[in-house]
Design an enzyme around this catalytic site. Sequence first.
Site, PDB file in Angstrom:
ATOM      1  N   LYS A   9      -9.634  19.519 -42.786  1.00  0.00           N
ATOM      2  CA  LYS A   9      -8.415  19.678 -41.966  1.00  0.00           C
ATOM      3  C   LYS A   9      -7.852  21.083 -42.170  1.00  0.00           C
ATOM      4  O   LYS A   9      -8.614  22.013 -42.398  1.00  0.00           O
ATOM      5  CB  LYS A   9      -7.401  18.575 -42.286  1.00  0.00           C
ATOM      6  CG  LYS A   9      -8.065  17.195 -42.235  1.00  0.00           C
ATOM      7  CD  LYS A   9      -7.113  16.045 -42.253  1.00  0.00           C
ATOM      8  CE  LYS A   9      -7.928  14.752 -42.177  1.00  0.00           C
ATOM      9  NZ  LYS A   9      -7.104  13.567 -42.051  1.00  0.00           N
ATOM     10  N   GLU A 164     -12.545   5.678 -36.632  1.00  0.00           N
ATOM     11  CA  GLU A 164     -11.466   5.946 -37.587  1.00  0.00           C
ATOM     12  C   GLU A 164     -10.185   5.261 -37.106  1.00  0.00           C
ATOM     13  O   GLU A 164      -9.457   5.817 -36.262  1.00  0.00           O
ATOM     14  CB  GLU A 164     -11.204   7.455 -37.676  1.00  0.00           C
ATOM     15  CG  GLU A 164     -12.382   8.259 -38.154  1.00  0.00           C
ATOM     16  CD  GLU A 164     -11.925   9.581 -38.756  1.00  0.00           C
ATOM     17  OE1 GLU A 164     -12.180   9.799 -39.950  1.00  0.00           O
ATOM     18  OE2 GLU A 164     -11.290  10.385 -38.045  1.00  0.00           O
ATOM     19  N   GLY A 170      -5.632   8.962 -44.006  1.00  0.00           N
ATOM     20  CA  GLY A 170      -4.690   9.617 -44.903  1.00  0.00           C
ATOM     21  C   GLY A 170      -3.665   8.693 -45.527  1.00  0.00           C
ATOM     22  O   GLY A 170      -2.688   9.145 -46.117  1.00  0.00           O
TER      23      GLY A 170
HETATM   24  P1  PGA Z   1      -8.826  10.484 -44.848  1.00  0.00           P
HETATM   25  O1  PGA Z   1      -9.095  11.277 -43.471  1.00  0.00           O
HETATM   26  O2  PGA Z   1     -10.178  10.304 -45.506  1.00  0.00           O
HETATM   27  O3  PGA Z   1      -7.921  11.379 -45.627  1.00  0.00           O
HETATM   28  O4  PGA Z   1      -8.222   9.181 -44.478  1.00  0.00           O
HETATM   29  C1  PGA Z   1     -10.183  10.935 -42.645  1.00  0.00           C
HETATM   30  C2  PGA Z   1     -10.176  11.787 -41.408  1.00  0.00           C
HETATM   31  O5  PGA Z   1      -9.106  12.149 -40.920  1.00  0.00           O
HETATM   32  O6  PGA Z   1     -11.238  12.138 -40.857  1.00  0.00           O
END
Ligand code: PGA
Length: 242
Positions: A9, A164, A170
Amino acid sequence: MDLIVANWKMNYGGRDSLQLVEGLLERIKEPLPGEAVLCPPATALFMVGDRLKDTPLQLGCQNIFYEKEGAFTGEISPDFTREAGSNYAIIGHSERRQHFDEGPEVSRKVEAALDSGMTPILCVGESLQEREGGKAWAVVRKQLEEALEGINSEKLVGLAVAYEPVWAIGTGKSAQPEDAREMASHIIKELSYMKGLRVLYGGSVKPENIADFMALEEISGALVGGASLKAESFAQLIYWEK
Ligand code: PGA
């Protein structure tokens, strides 16, 4: 072959990105048990891409624009991310859908990634409200239709679709493996005409839970945010079977 993707990110500039890469390189050895892809911020792509040459780790990007070049101030050309060494392009991530109203242009981005020689990692997923309202599959199916509209199916070889659920990203609260399995099997059925399709799971994947998802026949990999930001945890995810 498993596909484990790190989505950093908007974290880490060039120097910090390289530090993380060094930490990972210290912890892995060839051959890797599957494919492992690092997607740093666009500003670090070239540096990281250079460092990954002749290593088993691959490069990917987090977003592209659908035009290759021209008067599009601030946009990211798929040809340039490819030039930096990207083999993969994350497209339609829910954060982009949420903050930048991404949606209708996703199919043009999928096609642009393919035309530039990258494999799209197309992200789909429902909100908590949609899941609780029993609409999860309807929402994901619509996202798939929109994302693939007008693209010649012969081009779509080896596509990765990352399921997802928005509420799992997150938050530390991953989906139930059984729900991920069910959604992955819907996706596989819907896209049964595609050769080499891989469905990934994403949303709070960490070393403690990755095996629950990877054990499922329908799931071929993981898209990882938070747990990809530390060399130790991402290396554990690459070697999840050990
Ligand atoms: P996360 O993010 O593993 O922090 O939940 C996954 C993503 O946004 O691809």
